[in-house]
Design an enzyme around this catalytic site. Structure first.
Site, mmCIF file in Angstrom:
data_model
loop_
_atom_site.group_PDB
_atom_site.id
_atom_site.type_symbol
_atom_site.label_atom_id
_atom_site.label_comp_id
_atom_site.label_asym_id
_atom_site.label_seq_id
_atom_site.Cartn_x
_atom_site.Cartn_y
_atom_site.Cartn_z
ATOM 1 N N TYR A 1 0.785 -1.102 0.245
ATOM 2 C CA TYR A 1 -0.090 0.067 -0.024
ATOM 3 C C TYR A 1 0.732 1.395 -0.033
ATOM 4 C CZ TYR A 1 -4.670 -1.773 0.445
ATOM 5 O OH TYR A 1 -6.042 -2.185 0.313
ATOM 6 N N HIS A 2 1.964 1.128 0.475
ATOM 7 C CA HIS A 2 2.788 2.471 0.517
ATOM 8 C C HIS A 2 3.994 2.281 -0.458
ATOM 9 C CE1 HIS A 2 0.119 3.780 3.696
ATOM 10 N NE2 HIS A 2 0.293 2.586 4.156
#
Length: 92
Positions: free
Chosen positions: A91-92
């Site tokens: 997600y990052h």
């Protein structure tokens, strides 16, 4: 039952155990998550506390996700009692 995957490496891992395309350190957790997801009948069936089940919003509304490790998530969508669009992403 899992019907479709977005992530081809994850699909190969689920169907054959081949780890090309996934982080090797995640293999044990992914096997556990995918086995549970394949048997799940609703998102709540993936609600073990350590998995951190959560609904996604915005462009990904309608999907749910569980934590694999750190920033890595397994996302999916239920259609009736079946699962589709299973994805494995950072997600990052």
């Amino acid at each position: 039952m899992i019907l479709t995957f977005r992530h081809k490496g994850l699909e190969a891992f689920f169907r054959t155990g081949r780890m090309a395309g996934i982080q090797a350190v995640h293999a044990k957790r992914l096997r556990e998550l995918l086995t549970a997801l394949n048997a799940a009948r609703a998102p709540q069936d993936m609600g073990r506390p350590s998995w951190r089940l959560h609904a996604l919003s915005g462009k990904r509304a309608g999907l749910h996700a569980v934590t694999v490790q750190a920033n890595w998530r397994l996302s999916f969508r239920f259609v009736g009692t079946d699962v589709e669009l299973v994805d494995y992403l950072d997600y990052h």
